[in-house]
Design a protein around this motif. Structure first.
Motif, PDB file in Angstrom:
ATOM      1  N   TYR A   6      -7.643  -2.298   6.270  1.00 49.56           N
ATOM      2  CA  TYR A   6      -6.709  -3.028   5.412  1.00 49.56           C
ATOM      3  C   TYR A   6      -5.378  -3.151   6.148  1.00 49.56           C
ATOM      4  N   PHE A   7      -4.885  -4.387   6.268  1.00 47.79           N
ATOM      5  CA  PHE A   7      -3.662  -4.613   7.053  1.00 47.79           C
ATOM      6  C   PHE A   7      -2.394  -4.183   6.334  1.00 47.79           C
ATOM      7  N   LEU A  10      -1.241  -3.241   0.104  1.00 45.28           N
ATOM      8  CA  LEU A  10      -1.263  -4.110  -1.072  1.00 45.28           C
ATOM      9  C   LEU A  10      -2.687  -4.556  -1.380  1.00 45.28           C
ATOM     10  N   GLY A  11      -2.940  -4.808  -2.632  1.00 41.06           N
ATOM     11  CA  GLY A  11      -4.128  -5.565  -2.994  1.00 41.06           C
ATOM     12  C   GLY A  11      -5.425  -4.799  -2.869  1.00 41.06           C
ATOM     13  N   PHE A  12      -5.367  -3.505  -2.610  1.00 40.94           N
ATOM     14  CA  PHE A  12      -6.620  -2.786  -2.796  1.00 40.94           C
ATOM     15  C   PHE A  12      -6.421  -1.656  -3.789  1.00 40.94           C
ATOM     16  N   ASN A  13      -7.487  -1.339  -4.438  1.00 43.10           N
ATOM     17  CA  ASN A  13      -7.426  -0.444  -5.581  1.00 43.10           C
ATOM     18  C   ASN A  13      -7.849   0.960  -5.172  1.00 43.10           C
ATOM     19  N   ARG A 153       5.646  -4.993   3.405  1.00 40.14           N
ATOM     20  CA  ARG A 153       4.491  -5.521   2.661  1.00 40.14           C
ATOM     21  C   ARG A 153       3.718  -6.595   3.431  1.00 40.14           C
ATOM     22  N   GLN A 154       3.957  -6.721   4.723  1.00 43.02           N
ATOM     23  CA  GLN A 154       3.266  -7.732   5.514  1.00 43.02           C
ATOM     24  C   GLN A 154       2.535  -7.106   6.702  1.00 43.02           C
ATOM     25  N   ALA A 182     -11.246  -7.887   8.214  1.00 44.72           N
ATOM     26  CA  ALA A 182     -10.007  -7.453   8.861  1.00 44.72           C
ATOM     27  C   ALA A 182     -10.321  -6.570  10.074  1.00 44.72           C
TER      28      ALA A 182
ATOM     29  N   LEU B  10      -0.040 -12.395  -1.223  1.00 44.19           N
ATOM     30  CA  LEU B  10       0.635 -11.196  -1.724  1.00 44.19           C
ATOM     31  C   LEU B  10       1.824 -10.857  -0.847  1.00 44.19           C
ATOM     32  N   ARG B 153      -7.532 -10.981  -2.965  1.00 46.72           N
ATOM     33  CA  ARG B 153      -6.269 -10.385  -2.533  1.00 46.72           C
ATOM     34  C   ARG B 153      -6.341  -9.724  -1.147  1.00 46.72           C
ATOM     35  N   PHE B 155      -7.567 -10.032   3.245  1.00 47.77           N
ATOM     36  CA  PHE B 155      -7.799 -10.848   4.428  1.00 47.77           C
ATOM     37  C   PHE B 155      -9.154 -11.560   4.350  1.00 47.77           C
TER      38      PHE B 155
END
Lengths: 239, 239
Positions: A6-7, A10-13, A153-154, A182, B10, B153, B155
């Motif tokens: 994951y880069f 954000l966006g993972f649970n 956040r990027q 990714a 995001l 959400r 890549f």
């Protein structure tokens, strides 16, 4: 067996890491600093989301044994004993101490990694030892998640490049392996640079450090295998 | 001049696109479907965040002139006239109609792109025309932002690969150009595949479509330059 990169956090649970082996990477500079602090004798590092939370967490600990550390926009938080520079984490300063550390990008990544087992911290400075531990986690769990802290956040190149090098090293000799997309992209970065220094210097994070007169932190972070420790995050403490 | 790629909508703020040229990419399938619909004579496409919002937006329009379209987990929303397959957007069906479209990943990307000027939509099916318009926006504005829709959400390889191909084509002959780090990573993907089909087939989105019996949409999306239109998003309408 499966590896997911994951880069950003954000966006993972939480469900995405629950019970899986996790590696958290924030090369410039949180994970480099944590590895250095623990290698130099710190008892533990406690990550905090904000400087206020850091102060609150520190107030629950014995005053003699605790050091407040952290940065905002690369610079040491006012009133804190330390910034987020690995060069500050010398044995003289950190041995026997618990460090409460507030950082912009590293802490959210650790929070996102909660629930992983184990949650390992890595950087080029402990690369070889990390590869060994991560590979062990992958083989035992059948599963490895690599969380890049990223920057504001990027996507951050230094973390993604390290993720690519890590996957390349960890998967050596493993035949059946599923990779998320990714991971494919992280692996595609590995031929772009010959050395850690080349990759790290080519980043916005490095330029910001140079501007803050912390350019030597980039060189510090780029030297592979300074340390053999692999910090582990559990119950809100890194040891 | 400057190009910034974002792998997901995001984590970036409206300020990041305000007044800049923007390209939105959701290869599988929203931008492919929108390009196809407009090329085949649809009057406009109105993106909606949810199926409920789509119904609400459609109720404000003349009943004869509007088509509800959209998907959840690749599959057509119950009661809607169309799914999100470009193969449904034939001249017979869409000519003269306004389509209200609810999609999982495409709509959030368009919402994030609001404030850009122009906001262009692209996919392999309008690649050549898109390159021309994007280059014009870059030269005029000095600035181009490429927003990948990503997948759930995260890549998505097909969007990042397309971003890389687009940057490569747009920057040809331009000497001074700043690129953000995600752009470097997108460019690193371009040598991995020889054709659009190879890249698209290697993705989780394509596998999900095949499972939903929509595998032909992948082949449809992989054929470059079917159309010469470049849809533009302004005041909540794509025309």
């Amino acid at each position: 067996m499966r590896i997911d990169v994951y880069f950003t956090p954000l966006g993972f649970n939480a469900g995405d890491v629950s019970g899986r082996g996790v590696v958290v990477i924030d090369v410039l500079r949180a994970t480099t600093s944590v590895v250095t602090a623990l290698a130099n004798g710190a008892k533990a590092v406690i990550p905090a989301a904000t400087s206020e939370e850091a102060v609150r967490l520190a107030s629950n600990l014995e005053k003699d044994g605790v050091l407040l550390a952290g940065e905002r926009k690369s610079v040491k938080i006012e009133g804190f004993a330390l910034g987020n520079s690995p060069r500050e984490m010398t044995p003289e300063v950190v041995a026997g101490k618990t460090i409460v550390l507030a950082t912009t990008n590293g802490t959210p990544a650790l929070v996102a990694a909660q629930g992983g087992d184990p949650v390992l911290l890595g950087a080029p400075v402990n690369f070889k030892a990390l590869v060994e531990r991560a590979r062990q986690a992958l083989v035992e769990r059948g599963d490895l998640v690599i969380v890049c802290a990223g920057r504001e956040r990027q996507f951050a190149l230094e973390d993604a490049y390290m993720a690519g090098r890590l996957v390349k090293a960890v998967k050596k000799g493993i035949r059946k392996l599923d990779l998320n997309e990714a991971t494919t992209a992280a692996l595609a970065l590995t031929p772009l640079y010959r050395t850690w220094a080349e990759a790290l210097e080519d980043t916005a994070a490095a330029r910001q450090l140079v501007e803050a007169n912390l350019g030597e932190d980039v060189a510090f972070a780029a030297k592979q295998d300074r340390f053999g420790v692999v910090p582990q995050y559990a119950e809100r403490r890194i040891t």
